[in-house]
Design an enzyme around this catalytic site. Structure first.
Site, PDB file in Angstrom:
ATOM      1  N   GLU A 275      -7.773  16.265   8.226  1.00  0.00           N
ATOM      2  CA  GLU A 275      -6.806  16.978   9.042  1.00  0.00           C
ATOM      3  C   GLU A 275      -6.392  18.237   8.306  1.00  0.00           C
ATOM      4  O   GLU A 275      -6.494  18.316   7.092  1.00  0.00           O
ATOM      5  CB  GLU A 275      -5.545  16.112   9.248  1.00  0.00           C
ATOM      6  CG  GLU A 275      -5.680  15.049  10.311  1.00  0.00           C
ATOM      7  CD  GLU A 275      -4.409  14.236  10.480  1.00  0.00           C
ATOM      8  OE1 GLU A 275      -3.450  14.427   9.710  1.00  0.00           O
ATOM      9  OE2 GLU A 275      -4.388  13.403  11.398  1.00  0.00           O
TER      10      GLU A 275
ATOM     11  N   ARG B 115       4.309  -2.160  13.683  1.00  0.00           N
ATOM     12  CA  ARG B 115       5.109  -3.228  13.065  1.00  0.00           C
ATOM     13  C   ARG B 115       6.554  -2.781  13.028  1.00  0.00           C
ATOM     14  O   ARG B 115       6.880  -1.654  13.384  1.00  0.00           O
ATOM     15  CB  ARG B 115       4.624  -3.435  11.627  1.00  0.00           C
ATOM     16  CG  ARG B 115       4.631  -2.127  10.842  1.00  0.00           C
ATOM     17  CD  ARG B 115       4.698  -2.268   9.365  1.00  0.00           C
ATOM     18  NE  ARG B 115       5.136  -1.022   8.772  1.00  0.00           N
ATOM     19  CZ  ARG B 115       4.347  -0.012   8.414  1.00  0.00           C
ATOM     20  NH1 ARG B 115       3.049  -0.097   8.586  1.00  0.00           N
ATOM     21  NH2 ARG B 115       4.852   1.089   7.890  1.00  0.00           N
TER      22      ARG B 115
END
Lengths: 163, 510
Positions: free
Chosen positions: B200, B291
């Protein structure tokens, strides 16, 4: 001078050096510079901007307004034998673990020549891998750990010989 | 609702999850490794089971042992906490096969969010802006070089299976690229068993901003006010706050909409977080955390919503108790992570025995701790030992409250990063809310630390006085191997013998 100082049940590794401009004290590896003045039974210690009053009384010490039981052991004077840091011959150097952990890689081999900063072993603690570098150029005389082993802080890792 | 939950974690998060479960009338089954036989989290469970050796792979990552423990304990649900197996699709599948509900997203959704390249593609399809980069695994260093010159340096290599900043490396110029590529691959292979990389564009002075989302059945769900987690060291978060000082109402609305839309697009259910990078007025998708997160309490502090309770409800097929229409934010919250790391020695891990543990308390203060006085912090696990969370009416109030709380927090026996937090809180960029992900390194906050705190200064003063007193010169004149009990406990003992007002019966011998 090095010693182990237990204050209120908590052990600390102390290294103290007196100089012209006062005293340098390392407490568990963190360095403090201080000036000490004695006034009767009282020691007035200045550390940075703060002043502390210390007084000894049998097996206790008063620090500022509180008092704590203290114990001292393992005193090593610079002038005395420094058996723990430089054992066989003055030219070898013991590299010790800076923390407890698990040995995940051993790069050092006996007889290997290493440069200062070169990684000797990799120690893993708390999910972090920490490389233990050679503190100076030299030859590996002994490797005291094996991969996979869990070791305590201050454990001997490698013995380096000069040259 | 569930009757018995196995909490497949340790430390503060196991305790945090147990608090909510017990308040909901669910019995808690804990697990622990050999190294955690005396760990604090065991003491809050209704029952607990040993699952293996001290290494994570032998215990907290040991799917067979955990599923077996859950089956034997007749658990009807498993809460994974964060870290360890929390984002492992195989674990979720194995739970389902054993007839136990996994409190979290489906294995299929986790497989997408856990593969960073797949997650980027899914977000793009849902029209979410992603950080400039490639959406495929790089086959070799030449392909990496071509992509890097196309998007422009600096670039960041990332592991497709990565997490926690592991395997990331920043490349500033073409000549450094091939070495970084190899390093990242080998780190990724060792840590995740998968060497695949993508890359990236590296954004300088970016902020890390994320949105907590809850998604239930039948299209229900909501996103919460953003959290900013820009205070990091080596991609590890240290301080989080909500709301972000950089986000206004219209941007907030867009962030929340995008996060909810993105997670819906991958068929997500339960609690999850979408992370963004905020750079020069634009935000781009970074990754999904499938999560409950470490920093979830700050969201709870400003909204009053118990996120763990909602996780249990969603997993049990019950409705989420809040909606985007009725969730209200009040004030500002900050969290400081207390780690067993020594900021005066390059954040070296500092496992060991905690001698004293005195957390602050008072209005607007919450401490989620995994340790107490006498706890042993093992070297095998994460360095996080506690979280200090505060609430204030405004950001300035919250910062002040955090400052006084961090000053009052006393941990003795092992060095912690508390001195770092105390120093950061008075740093002017932090106080102004001017945050970016490399600020800790750029401002050399840790390097400028001079003291561990008032207690260590006293010990230093004591040591200095001892040396100057000459008491040590002639050997250990009054060295003791066993420290004597303090005057207080002697006085207490005398009083007990005398049968005084505080007399307690002597322990009986059997």
């Amino acid at each position: 001078m090095r010693f182990r100082l237990v204050v209120d049940g908590e052990p600390h590794e102390i290294e103290a050096n007196r100089g012209a401009k006062g005293i340098r004290v390392r407490v568990d590896g963190a360095e403090y510079r201080g000036q000490v003045r004695r006034s009767g039974e009282m020691f007035l210690v200045r550390i940075g901007p703060k002043r502390h009053r210390v007084r000894f009384e049998a097996r206790e010490a008063w620090i500022d307004e509180a008092h704590y039981p203290i114990a001292i052991s393992g005193i090593q004077d610079e002038r005395g034998p420094r058996s723990e840091t430089a054992p066989s011959g003055g030219t070898s150097l013991q590299v010790r673990a800076p923390m407890p952990g698990r040995v995940v890689r051993v790069f050092a081999e006996a007889g290997m020549r290493v440069k200062r900063g070169q990684t000797l072993v990799v120690l893993e603690a708390m999910k972090m891998q920490n490389e233990i570098p050679a503190p100076r150029d030299g030859t590996v005389r002994e490797v005291a750990v094996v991969e996979g082993e869990s070791i305590t802080a201050d454990r001997l890792v490698v013995v380096l010989a000069a040259g | 609702m569930f009757r018995r939950v196995l909490i497949a974690n340790r430390g503060e998060i196991a305790i945090r999850v147990a608090q909510t479960a017990r308040a909901m009338g669910i019995r808690c089954i804990g697990v622990y490794s050999e190294a955690d036989r005396a760990a604090l989290h065991r003491t809050v469970m209704d029952e607990s089971r040993e699952i293996g050796g001290p290494l994570p792979a032998q215990s907290y990552l040991n799917i067979d042992a955990i599923v077996r423990a859950a089956t034997e304990a007749r658990a009807d649900a498993i809460h994974p906490g964060y870290g360890f197996l929390s984002e492992n699709p195989e674990f979720a599948t194995r739970c389902a096969e054993a007839g136990i509900v996994f409190v979290g997203p489906s294995p299929e959704a986790m497989a997408v969010t856990g593969d960073k390249v797949a997650a980027r593609r899914a977000m793009k399809e849902a029209s979410v802006h992603v950080t400039a980069g490639v959406d495929r695994v790089l086959r070799g260093v030449e392909e990496a070089r071509a992509v890097a010159s196309e998007i422009g340096y600096p670039v960041l290599f990332k592991a497709t299976a990565g997490g926690g900043g592991i395997g990331m490396s920043r490349v500033d110029r073409p000549s450094d690229l091939s070495k970084a590529f190899e390093t990242s691959r080998s780190v990724a292979r060792t840590n995740f068993g998968n060497p695949d990389l993508f890359l990236e564009k590296y954004l300088r002075k970016a902020r890390h901003i994320e949105v907590q989302v809850l998604l239930g059945d039948h299209g229900t769900g909501l996103g919460f006010v953003e959290r900013e987690c820009s205070v990091q060291r080596r991609h590890q978060k240290l301080v989080e706050e909500t709301p972000s000082p950089a986000v206004g109402p219209s941007l907030r609305k867009r962030l929340i909409d995008v996060a909810v839309r993105g997670l819906r697009a991958v068929g997500y259910r339960n609690a999850g977080t979408v992370e963004f990078l905020f750079h020069e007025g634009r935000f781009t998708f970074n990754e999904v955390n499938a999560r409950l997160q470490v920093e979830h309490p700050i969201t709870e502090m400003v909204t009053g919503v118990d996120l763990v309770r909602q996780q249990f409800r969603i997993a049990a097929g019950e409705a989420i108790e809040v909606s985007s229409n009725d969730v209200r934010r009040r004030g500002h919250a900050i969290e400081c992570r207390l780690n067993a790391e020594d900021p005066l020695r390059q954040f070296l891990p500092s496992p060991g025995r905690i001698v004293a543990f005195r957390p602050p308390s008072g209005p607007g203060i919450r401490v989620d701790a995994g340790v107490a006085a006498g706890s042993l912090v093992p070297a095998f696990y994460d360095p996080l030992i506690a979280k200090l969370i505060v609430h204030g009416r405004t950001r300035a109030d919250a910062v002040r409250r955090m400052q006084s709380s961090a000053d009052a927090f006393e941990v003795r026996g092992i060095p912690t990063n508390l001195p770092f937090h105390r120093s950061l809180l008075s740093e002017r960029h932090f106080r102004r809310g001017e945050l970016w992900t490399t600020m800790v390194a750029d401002l050399r906050i840790a390097e400028r630390l001079r003291t561990r705190g008032p207690w260590e200064e006293r010990v230093a003063a004591l040591a200095a006085a001892l040396v100057e007193s000459g008491r040590l010169a002639s050997g250990p004149t009054y060295a003791l191997e066993k420290p004597q009990p303090s005057a207080w406990s002697l006085a207490g003992r005398k009083e007990r013998f005398a049968g005084g007002a505080h007399a307690v019966p002597a322990r009986r011998r059997w």
